[in-house]
Design an enzyme around this catalytic site. Structure first.
Site, short mmCIF file in Angstrom:
data_model
loop_
_atom_site.label_atom_id
_atom_site.label_comp_id
_atom_site.label_asym_id
_atom_site.label_seq_id
_atom_site.Cartn_x
_atom_site.Cartn_y
_atom_site.Cartn_z
N ASN A 22 56.81 41.91 37.89
CA ASN A 22 56.32 40.82 37.04
C ASN A 22 56.73 39.44 37.57
O ASN A 22 57.10 39.30 38.72
CB ASN A 22 56.65 41.02 35.57
CG ASN A 22 55.53 40.46 34.70
OD1 ASN A 22 55.45 39.27 34.49
ND2 ASN A 22 54.63 41.33 34.24
N ARG A 23 56.62 38.43 36.70
CA ARG A 23 56.61 37.04 37.18
C ARG A 23 58.00 36.38 37.19
O ARG A 23 58.81 36.64 36.30
CB ARG A 23 55.67 36.19 36.30
CG ARG A 23 54.23 36.58 36.49
CD ARG A 23 53.28 35.87 35.54
NE ARG A 23 51.90 36.29 35.84
CZ ARG A 23 51.37 37.45 35.42
NH1 ARG A 23 52.07 38.28 34.67
NH2 ARG A 23 50.15 37.79 35.78
N HIS A 49 55.32 40.17 41.15
CA HIS A 49 55.46 41.50 41.75
C HIS A 49 56.01 41.47 43.18
O HIS A 49 55.52 42.17 44.07
CB HIS A 49 54.11 42.22 41.73
CG HIS A 49 53.66 42.67 40.36
ND1 HIS A 49 54.51 42.84 39.30
CD2 HIS A 49 52.41 42.99 39.89
CE1 HIS A 49 53.82 43.25 38.24
NE2 HIS A 49 52.56 43.34 38.56
N HIS A 72 53.47 51.12 38.73
CA HIS A 72 52.30 50.40 38.25
C HIS A 72 51.06 51.31 38.22
O HIS A 72 49.94 50.87 38.53
CB HIS A 72 52.07 49.17 39.14
CG HIS A 72 51.40 48.02 38.45
ND1 HIS A 72 50.04 47.98 38.21
CD2 HIS A 72 51.89 46.87 37.94
CE1 HIS A 72 49.73 46.84 37.59
NE2 HIS A 72 50.84 46.16 37.41
N ALA A 73 51.24 52.58 37.83
CA ALA A 73 50.10 53.49 37.71
C ALA A 73 49.23 53.07 36.52
O ALA A 73 49.74 52.74 35.45
CB ALA A 73 50.58 54.92 37.51
N TYR A 74 47.91 53.08 36.75
CA TYR A 74 46.95 52.81 35.67
C TYR A 74 46.51 54.16 35.10
O TYR A 74 46.13 55.06 35.87
CB TYR A 74 45.70 52.12 36.21
CG TYR A 74 45.85 50.67 36.58
CD1 TYR A 74 46.71 50.26 37.59
CD2 TYR A 74 45.08 49.71 35.94
CE1 TYR A 74 46.80 48.92 37.94
CE2 TYR A 74 45.17 48.36 36.30
CZ TYR A 74 46.04 47.98 37.29
OH TYR A 74 46.13 46.65 37.66
N ASP A 77 49.12 41.87 27.72
CA ASP A 77 49.77 41.78 29.04
C ASP A 77 51.15 41.20 28.78
O ASP A 77 51.47 40.09 29.19
CB ASP A 77 48.93 40.88 29.98
CG ASP A 77 49.43 40.92 31.42
OD1 ASP A 77 50.45 41.60 31.67
OD2 ASP A 77 48.82 40.26 32.27
N GLN A 110 56.22 46.67 29.95
CA GLN A 110 55.06 45.78 30.02
C GLN A 110 53.83 46.62 29.79
O GLN A 110 53.55 47.56 30.53
CB GLN A 110 54.99 45.13 31.43
CG GLN A 110 53.86 44.13 31.60
CD GLN A 110 54.26 42.71 31.21
OE1 GLN A 110 55.43 42.42 30.94
NE2 GLN A 110 53.29 41.80 31.17
N GLU A 144 54.54 49.66 32.18
CA GLU A 144 55.53 49.36 33.21
C GLU A 144 56.92 49.25 32.60
O GLU A 144 57.23 48.24 31.97
CB GLU A 144 55.18 48.03 33.89
CG GLU A 144 53.82 47.99 34.53
CD GLU A 144 53.32 46.56 34.73
OE1 GLU A 144 53.90 45.82 35.53
OE2 GLU A 144 52.33 46.17 34.06
C1 GLA Z 1 51.03 43.12 35.71
C2 GLA Z 1 50.88 41.74 35.23
C3 GLA Z 1 49.44 41.42 35.02
C4 GLA Z 1 48.65 41.67 36.29
C5 GLA Z 1 48.88 43.08 36.74
C6 GLA Z 1 48.22 43.35 38.07
O1 GLA Z 1 50.83 44.05 34.76
O2 GLA Z 1 51.61 41.49 34.05
O3 GLA Z 1 49.30 40.08 34.60
O4 GLA Z 1 49.05 40.76 37.28
O5 GLA Z 1 50.24 43.35 36.88
O6 GLA Z 1 46.88 43.06 38.06
#
Ligand code: GLA
Length: 369
Positions: free
Chosen positions: A96-97, A122, A193-195, A265, A304, A332
């Site tokens: 994350n940021r 990330h 970070h699996a979707y 998010d 997250q 996450e």
């Molecule tokens: C995380 C971030 C999102 C986005 C995804 C990747 O979950 O919080 O804002 O950047 O990764 O697309």
């Protein structure tokens, strides 16, 4: 049983990426895909490129197996992905940021790459999702990926030795063990970070999935998705997932936080009854038509929940179906975003002589309700 399959077919494609990826030829020669299977026929595949989980194949309530994680058929797909969705990868050194790509540690200010304007996201431009990890098969049910992130790589201090081990159990669990040590104090926040789309990858949106998150509080953000520092109650907001509800139920409410995230998010502050470091249920995801259930357990303090707001239908995945807007969600497990700049959040600073040990479990089952 584990099969290691060398991806000769993609190597030529990978070699064309070297200029942009700035990693050595030798690294790419060692890219492999590992397949884990269990006694129930569940299959998990992972590659040492980005420690990416590429496939998770699990049965529905009728026994029909589907791959429920978004991704590509070969490693070049991950390398060329537009919009950088981080499908299936381990993100680091800092998941994350970090606000404006800056933090101060022991009196020194560090500057990171701004890869998600105006922030660092990330781990930077070549985060852990874009490097080749060493791989080792452990026993007959696990694969361990290791990586040495060098001092000042992507602007972070300290040589960081990091590993992630994926174990597939006969209880249909993917057990994820993270381990890290450093020779200088440094922020570390590792996550997977699996979707997920429990109907199957490429099978429409996840708005019909029912989600429960074990959290009374979350960390609201400003308009650049940096936490304000508050721990806010979910009570009375669209962020209340204490009782299971459809993800789509409140997502279109008029709400500043939803508009900043373009949907969900955000980081939730997990309720803890057990001691820090013990596994506890963080979230439960259920998809009614298939009956598939995913439970996420973790030793981490936060999660997250990102509901695929940046997917637009322009990416086509493994079965050539478009990954539509909100066609996958990510859970996450992590420390909170921007912790190096947030004195009230649990620390993410790993010091020399300390060991980071973190565990997350993705447990799959079916519900016949
Ligand atoms: C995380 C971030 C999102 C986005 C995804 C990747 O979950 O919080 O804002 O950047 O990764 O697309």
């Amino acid at each position: 049983m584990i099969r290691a399959i060398l991806l000769f077919a993609v190597l030529m494609n990978l070699l064309t990426q070297l200029a942009s990826a700035e990693v050595s030829v030798a690294d790419f020669d060692s890219i492999e895909v590992f397949t884990l299977t269990n006694s129930n026929g569940m299959v998990v595949k992972a590659t040492n490129y980005g420690a990416i989980i590429t496939n998770i194949e699990v049965p529905d309530r009728k026994g029909n197996v589907a791959d429920i994680t978004l991704g590509y058929n070969d490693v070049s797909g991950y390398m060329n992905a537009v919009d950088k969705p981080y499908f299936g990868s381990v993100v680091g050194r800092y998941g994350n940021r970090i606000a404006k790509g800056k933090f101060t540690l022991d009196g020194t200010e560090y500057t990171l790459a701004i890869n998600n304007y105006p922030n660092s996201l990330h781990g930077g431009i070549i985060g852990f999702d874009k490097v080749v990890w060493d791989a080792e098969i452990v026993g007959d049910k696990a694969v361990k990926f290791s990586y040495l992130a060098k001092d000042m790589e992507e602007g972070y201090p300290g040589n960081l030795n990091v590993s992630v081990t994926y174990t597939l159990t006969d209880e249909n669990e993917i057990v994820i063990d993270y381990h890290a040590t450093t020779d200088k104090s440094t922020p570390v926040n590792l996550t997977q970070h699996a979707y997920f789309n429990l109907k199957g990858e490429g099978e429409g949106t996840i708005l019909d999935h029912e989600l429960r998150i074990n959290a009374d509080l979350y960390t609201p953000v400003d308009n650049i998705l940096i936490p304000t520092g508050d721990l806010a109650p979910v009570d009375g907001t669209p962020f209340d997932f204490r009782e299971a509800k459809k993800i789509g139920q409140d997502i279109d409410q008029t709400d500043d936080q939803l508009s900043y995230g373009g949907g969900y998010d955000h980081n939730w502050v997990l309720n803890r009854e057990k001691r820090d470091g013990e596994l506890e249920l963080a979230a439960r995801l259920y998809e009614p038509t298939s009956g598939r259930v995913l439970e996420v357990l973790t030793t981490e303090p936060g999660i997250q929940f990102y509901c695929g707001n940046f997917l637009k239908g322009n990416l086509k995945g493994k079965s050539d179906k478009p990954y539509v807007y909100r066609g996958g969600l990510v859970l996450e497990t992590q420390h909170f975003p921007d912790s190096p700049n947030q004195p009230n959040f649990p620390t993410t600073i790993l010091k020399p002589g300390e060991t980071l040990d973190s565990q997350t479990v993705f447990k799959f089952s079916v519900d016949n309700e």
